[in-house]
Design a protein around this motif. Structure first.
Motif, PDB file in Angstrom:
ATOM      1  N   ALA A 238      31.538  15.624 -26.103  1.00 33.54           N
ATOM      2  CA  ALA A 238      32.842  15.304 -25.519  1.00 33.54           C
ATOM      3  C   ALA A 238      32.810  15.360 -23.996  1.00 33.54           C
ATOM      4  CB  ALA A 238      33.901  16.266 -26.058  1.00 33.54           C
ATOM      5  N   GLY A 239      31.681  15.689 -23.413  1.00 32.76           N
ATOM      6  CA  GLY A 239      31.552  15.748 -21.959  1.00 32.76           C
ATOM      7  C   GLY A 239      32.184  16.979 -21.342  1.00 32.76           C
ATOM      8  N   LEU A 240      32.360  18.062 -22.132  1.00 29.42           N
ATOM      9  CA  LEU A 240      33.089  19.231 -21.643  1.00 29.42           C
ATOM     10  C   LEU A 240      32.189  20.434 -21.339  1.00 29.42           C
ATOM     11  CD1 LEU A 240      36.121  19.096 -24.112  1.00 29.42           C
ATOM     12  CD2 LEU A 240      36.172  18.594 -21.656  1.00 29.42           C
ATOM     13  N   LEU A 241      30.891  20.331 -21.607  1.00 28.12           N
ATOM     14  CA  LEU A 241      30.001  21.478 -21.464  1.00 28.12           C
ATOM     15  C   LEU A 241      29.031  21.274 -20.305  1.00 28.12           C
ATOM     16  CD1 LEU A 241      28.994  24.195 -22.602  1.00 28.12           C
ATOM     17  CD2 LEU A 241      27.509  22.901 -24.147  1.00 28.12           C
ATOM     18  N   LYS A 242      29.037  22.225 -19.374  1.00 26.60           N
ATOM     19  CA  LYS A 242      28.102  22.178 -18.251  1.00 26.60           C
ATOM     20  C   LYS A 242      26.852  23.033 -18.468  1.00 26.60           C
ATOM     21  CE  LYS A 242      31.207  21.083 -14.403  1.00 26.60           C
ATOM     22  NZ  LYS A 242      31.536  21.455 -13.001  1.00 26.60           N
ATOM     23  N   ALA A 243      27.030  24.183 -19.116  1.00 26.98           N
ATOM     24  CA  ALA A 243      25.908  25.086 -19.361  1.00 26.98           C
ATOM     25  C   ALA A 243      26.274  26.021 -20.494  1.00 26.98           C
ATOM     26  CB  ALA A 243      25.556  25.890 -18.106  1.00 26.98           C
ATOM     27  N   ALA A 244      25.259  26.515 -21.183  1.00 18.82           N
ATOM     28  CA  ALA A 244      25.475  27.470 -22.274  1.00 18.82           C
ATOM     29  C   ALA A 244      24.308  28.438 -22.314  1.00 18.82           C
ATOM     30  CB  ALA A 244      25.613  26.744 -23.611  1.00 18.82           C
ATOM     31  N   ALA A 245      24.607  29.691 -22.615  1.00 20.67           N
ATOM     32  CA  ALA A 245      23.580  30.726 -22.731  1.00 20.67           C
ATOM     33  C   ALA A 245      23.742  31.432 -24.067  1.00 20.67           C
ATOM     34  CB  ALA A 245      23.684  31.726 -21.587  1.00 20.67           C
ATOM     35  N   HIS A 246      22.668  31.475 -24.826  1.00 12.67           N
ATOM     36  CA  HIS A 246      22.638  32.225 -26.084  1.00 12.67           C
ATOM     37  C   HIS A 246      22.412  33.691 -25.728  1.00 12.67           C
ATOM     38  CE1 HIS A 246      20.411  32.868 -30.196  1.00 12.67           C
ATOM     39  NE2 HIS A 246      21.664  33.311 -30.238  1.00 12.67           N
ATOM     40  N   LEU A 252      24.421  39.720 -21.829  1.00 15.53           N
ATOM     41  CA  LEU A 252      25.023  38.825 -20.831  1.00 15.53           C
ATOM     42  C   LEU A 252      24.322  38.912 -19.481  1.00 15.53           C
ATOM     43  CD1 LEU A 252      28.743  39.333 -21.826  1.00 15.53           C
ATOM     44  CD2 LEU A 252      27.663  37.087 -21.583  1.00 15.53           C
ATOM     45  N   PRO A 253      23.975  40.108 -18.986  1.00 21.32           N
ATOM     46  CA  PRO A 253      23.332  40.170 -17.666  1.00 21.32           C
ATOM     47  C   PRO A 253      21.973  39.486 -17.623  1.00 21.32           C
ATOM     48  CG  PRO A 253      24.174  42.331 -18.306  1.00 21.32           C
ATOM     49  CD  PRO A 253      24.268  41.454 -19.512  1.00 21.32           C
ATOM     50  N   GLY A 254      21.252  39.473 -18.755  1.00 21.47           N
ATOM     51  CA  GLY A 254      19.924  38.904 -18.753  1.00 21.47           C
ATOM     52  C   GLY A 254      19.847  37.446 -19.117  1.00 21.47           C
ATOM     53  N   ASN A 255      20.872  36.919 -19.791  1.00 21.39           N
ATOM     54  CA  ASN A 255      20.787  35.541 -20.299  1.00 21.39           C
ATOM     55  C   ASN A 255      21.636  34.538 -19.545  1.00 21.39           C
ATOM     56  OD1 ASN A 255      19.031  35.525 -22.849  1.00 21.39           O
ATOM     57  ND2 ASN A 255      20.314  37.333 -23.146  1.00 21.39           N
ATOM     58  N   LEU A 256      22.831  34.921 -19.118  1.00 22.82           N
ATOM     59  CA  LEU A 256      23.682  33.962 -18.420  1.00 22.82           C
ATOM     60  C   LEU A 256      23.069  33.465 -17.105  1.00 22.82           C
ATOM     61  CD1 LEU A 256      26.207  32.293 -18.384  1.00 22.82           C
ATOM     62  CD2 LEU A 256      27.513  34.315 -17.660  1.00 22.82           C
ATOM     63  N   PRO A 257      22.398  34.302 -16.297  1.00 19.55           N
ATOM     64  CA  PRO A 257      21.803  33.781 -15.059  1.00 19.55           C
ATOM     65  C   PRO A 257      20.729  32.719 -15.291  1.00 19.55           C
ATOM     66  CG  PRO A 257      21.967  36.171 -14.955  1.00 19.55           C
ATOM     67  CD  PRO A 257      22.309  35.774 -16.358  1.00 19.55           C
ATOM     68  N   ARG A 258      20.163  32.663 -16.494  1.00 19.62           N
ATOM     69  CA  ARG A 258      19.102  31.692 -16.774  1.00 19.62           C
ATOM     70  C   ARG A 258      19.606  30.256 -16.713  1.00 19.62           C
ATOM     71  NH1 ARG A 258      16.694  33.935 -22.355  1.00 19.62           N
ATOM     72  NH2 ARG A 258      15.303  32.133 -22.122  1.00 19.62           N
ATOM     73  N   VAL A 259      20.932  30.040 -16.822  1.00 22.59           N
ATOM     74  CA  VAL A 259      21.468  28.680 -16.822  1.00 22.59           C
ATOM     75  C   VAL A 259      22.342  28.406 -15.597  1.00 22.59           C
ATOM     76  CG1 VAL A 259      21.339  28.536 -19.335  1.00 22.59           C
ATOM     77  CG2 VAL A 259      23.460  29.326 -18.260  1.00 22.59           C
ATOM     78  N   LEU A 260      22.285  29.299 -14.594  1.00 22.68           N
ATOM     79  CA  LEU A 260      23.065  29.110 -13.374  1.00 22.68           C
ATOM     80  C   LEU A 260      22.154  28.783 -12.208  1.00 22.68           C
ATOM     81  CD1 LEU A 260      25.479  32.202 -13.597  1.00 22.68           C
ATOM     82  CD2 LEU A 260      25.860  29.875 -14.459  1.00 22.68           C
ATOM     83  N   PRO A 261      22.594  27.919 -11.300  1.00 21.53           N
ATOM     84  CA  PRO A 261      21.808  27.657 -10.096  1.00 21.53           C
ATOM     85  C   PRO A 261      21.816  28.874  -9.166  1.00 21.53           C
ATOM     86  CG  PRO A 261      23.472  25.936 -10.458  1.00 21.53           C
ATOM     87  CD  PRO A 261      23.807  27.080 -11.368  1.00 21.53           C
ATOM     88  N   ASP A 262      20.781  29.002  -8.366  1.00 15.76           N
ATOM     89  CA  ASP A 262      20.773  30.038  -7.334  1.00 15.76           C
ATOM     90  C   ASP A 262      21.974  29.848  -6.412  1.00 15.76           C
ATOM     91  OD1 ASP A 262      18.469  31.088  -8.368  1.00 15.76           O
ATOM     92  OD2 ASP A 262      17.130  30.151  -6.905  1.00 15.76           O
ATOM     93  N   GLY A 263      22.473  30.953  -5.889  1.00 18.35           N
ATOM     94  CA  GLY A 263      23.624  30.896  -4.997  1.00 18.35           C
ATOM     95  C   GLY A 263      24.954  30.997  -5.702  1.00 18.35           C
ATOM     96  N   LEU A 264      24.936  31.159  -7.052  1.00 17.77           N
ATOM     97  CA  LEU A 264      26.170  31.301  -7.818  1.00 17.77           C
ATOM     98  C   LEU A 264      26.147  32.607  -8.605  1.00 17.77           C
ATOM     99  CD1 LEU A 264      26.786  27.705  -9.245  1.00 17.77           C
ATOM    100  CD2 LEU A 264      27.747  28.751  -7.177  1.00 17.77           C
ATOM    101  N   THR A 265      27.337  33.175  -8.792  1.00 16.50           N
ATOM    102  CA  THR A 265      27.492  34.407  -9.565  1.00 16.50           C
ATOM    103  C   THR A 265      28.576  34.213 -10.607  1.00 16.50           C
ATOM    104  OG1 THR A 265      26.795  35.843  -7.740  1.00 16.50           O
ATOM    105  CG2 THR A 265      28.130  36.851  -9.463  1.00 16.50           C
ATOM    106  N   ALA A 266      28.281  34.598 -11.839  1.00 16.45           N
ATOM    107  CA  ALA A 266      29.301  34.613 -12.887  1.00 16.45           C
ATOM    108  C   ALA A 266      29.987  35.966 -12.841  1.00 16.45           C
ATOM    109  CB  ALA A 266      28.665  34.381 -14.245  1.00 16.45           C
ATOM    110  N   VAL A 267      31.280  35.967 -12.543  1.00 16.13           N
ATOM    111  CA  VAL A 267      32.061  37.207 -12.461  1.00 16.13           C
ATOM    112  C   VAL A 267      32.864  37.327 -13.752  1.00 16.13           C
ATOM    113  CG1 VAL A 267      33.790  38.498 -11.170  1.00 16.13           C
ATOM    114  CG2 VAL A 267      32.135  37.040  -9.956  1.00 16.13           C
ATOM    115  N   LEU A 268      32.535  38.332 -14.561  1.00 13.06           N
ATOM    116  CA  LEU A 268      33.137  38.493 -15.880  1.00 13.06           C
ATOM    117  C   LEU A 268      33.977  39.756 -15.932  1.00 13.06           C
ATOM    118  CD1 LEU A 268      29.976  37.728 -18.079  1.00 13.06           C
ATOM    119  CD2 LEU A 268      31.539  36.108 -16.979  1.00 13.06           C
ATOM    120  N   ASP A 269      34.988  39.738 -16.796  1.00 12.89           N
ATOM    121  CA  ASP A 269      35.878  40.882 -16.988  1.00 12.89           C
ATOM    122  C   ASP A 269      35.818  41.267 -18.460  1.00 12.89           C
ATOM    123  OD1 ASP A 269      37.927  42.707 -17.308  1.00 12.89           O
ATOM    124  OD2 ASP A 269      39.419  41.541 -16.207  1.00 12.89           O
ATOM    125  N   ALA A 270      35.199  42.425 -18.762  1.00 17.20           N
ATOM    126  CA  ALA A 270      35.007  42.826 -20.159  1.00 17.20           C
ATOM    127  C   ALA A 270      36.300  43.173 -20.867  1.00 17.20           C
ATOM    128  CB  ALA A 270      34.047  44.002 -20.226  1.00 17.20           C
TER     129      ALA A 270
END
Length: 349
Positions: A238-246, A252-270
């Motif tokens: 559907a053209g709605l997905l940019k990245a996905a991490a299993h 989350l700390p070890g897998n999500l950065p694997r699909v992000l470009p350098d210079g970006l941070t995923a800020v999550l709220d548990a």
């Protein structure tokens, strides 16, 4: 001197042939466009053009189930670890934008028990059915002296394909939303720690689960890993997905950065998602710190997705039966890609 045979050395060729006959109908039930021939040959054939690809890139993955198998062996529950095996492999394919095409398994044991092996491979076939991935073959190895008679091990291998222009990740940017798809529990990582916690707590596998008293502890912990293939492929197409991490070992700390470009941070709220109660029990019973929980377990998020249109993505995913949490945003960072997780007091309870 008595004549020696392979069976007297611990390997039963007849049992292996009986198992092959048992699993042929299971494999046939997973057939999909592209498969040529059936199980039992020296190799499997697959026609990518018949599967509908124009300019495909092949994507491969292999994995196992880890020490969750020990729990299956100790409880005599062998029906769902095959689903775990398929899930661990195909979930790694789909996050790269690939459609899983076919799967092969490796089953090794000290003494082949046809009924036990058929239940395991039945689970593999069920996982392939869920993922719409053909079970095209595998290997059964009876290895006395290498494994104890009651023990077995599993490994799986799959091939998927994606059109060259549709590989993921693509276009992740500041302001994108991070969605989390709910897990079904521990999935298939961290069971060495799980087993240690259970042993120290003195709870039997057949006792009521402290976090789910309507079932036994063994049954609750053996809940199979969720397979996200159909919902993620629908979102991607559907053209709605940019990245996905299993979210497997490393959390989350070890897998999500694997699909992000350098210079970006995923800020999550548990506080924005609800971990299944098994995680609060493991943390409390084992005295496991929150940061260690996040590094070892999925803690309730089996897939993390990066999307631009969170509302549209949520609607599509929920239509495919997923429980979706809006867990964070992509922000500008410095240096390598990173994840920051804000934890509420007392989390994961």
């Amino acid at each position: 001197m008595a004549s020696m045979t392979y069976r007297s050395a611990g390997v039963d060729i007849d049992a292996g042939e009986s198992l092959v006959e048992r699993i042929k109908p299971l494999a046939r039930a997973t057939a999909r466009p592209g498969v040529l021939g059936g199980i039992g040959g020296f190799g499997a054939l697959f026609d990518l053009r018949a599967a509908g690809f124009a300019d495909p890139v092949l994507v491969t993955s292999t994995d196992g189930v880890g020490t969750k198998l020990k729990l299956a062996i100790d409880t005599g529950r062998h029906d769902s670890v095959g689903i775990d095996l398929v899930a661990m492999v195909v979930n790694d394919l789909v996050v790269q934008g690939a459609e899983p095409l076919f799967f092969l398994d490796y089953f090794a044991t000290g003494r082949l028990k046809v009924e036990q092996a058929a239940r395991v491979i039945g689970g593999i076939a069920e996982g392939c059915r869920i993922a719409r991935c053909a079970l095209v073959g595998g290997e059964t190895a009876e290895m006395p002296g290498m494994y104890a008679a009651e023990d077995y091990d599993l490994a799986g291998f799959a091939v998927g394909a994606a059109e060259r222009t549709a590989l993921l990740p693509q276009g992740v940017a500041v302001g994108d939303a991070v969605l989390g798809l709910a897990s079904t529990g521990v999935h298939s990582n961290g069971f060495s720690l799980v087993r240690r916690i259970v042993a120290d707590a003195g709870v039997g596998w057949d006792a009521p689960a402290p976090f789910a008293t309507e079932t036994t502890l063994g049954a609750a912990l053996l809940a199979p890993t969720r397979i996200y293939v159909r919902s993620l492929l629908a979102l991607h197409r559907a053209g709605l997905l940019k990245a996905a991490a299993h979210i497997t070992g490393g959390g989350l700390p070890g897998n999500l950065p694997r699909v992000l470009p350098d210079g970006l941070t995923a800020v999550l709220d548990a506080s924005l998602w609800t971990p299944p109660p098994v995680f609060a029990w493991l943390a409390a019973a084992g005295g496991v710190a929150a940061d260690e929980m996040l590094r070892v377990f999925n803690c309730g998020i089996g897939m993390a997705l990066v999307v631009a249109d969170a509302a549209a993505a949520r609607a599509l995913l929920e239509g495919h039966g997923e429980r979706v949490f809006d867990i964070g945003r992509i922000e500008a960072g410095s240096g390598p890609a990173a994840v920051r997780i804000d934890l509420p007091a007392g989390w994961p309870a």
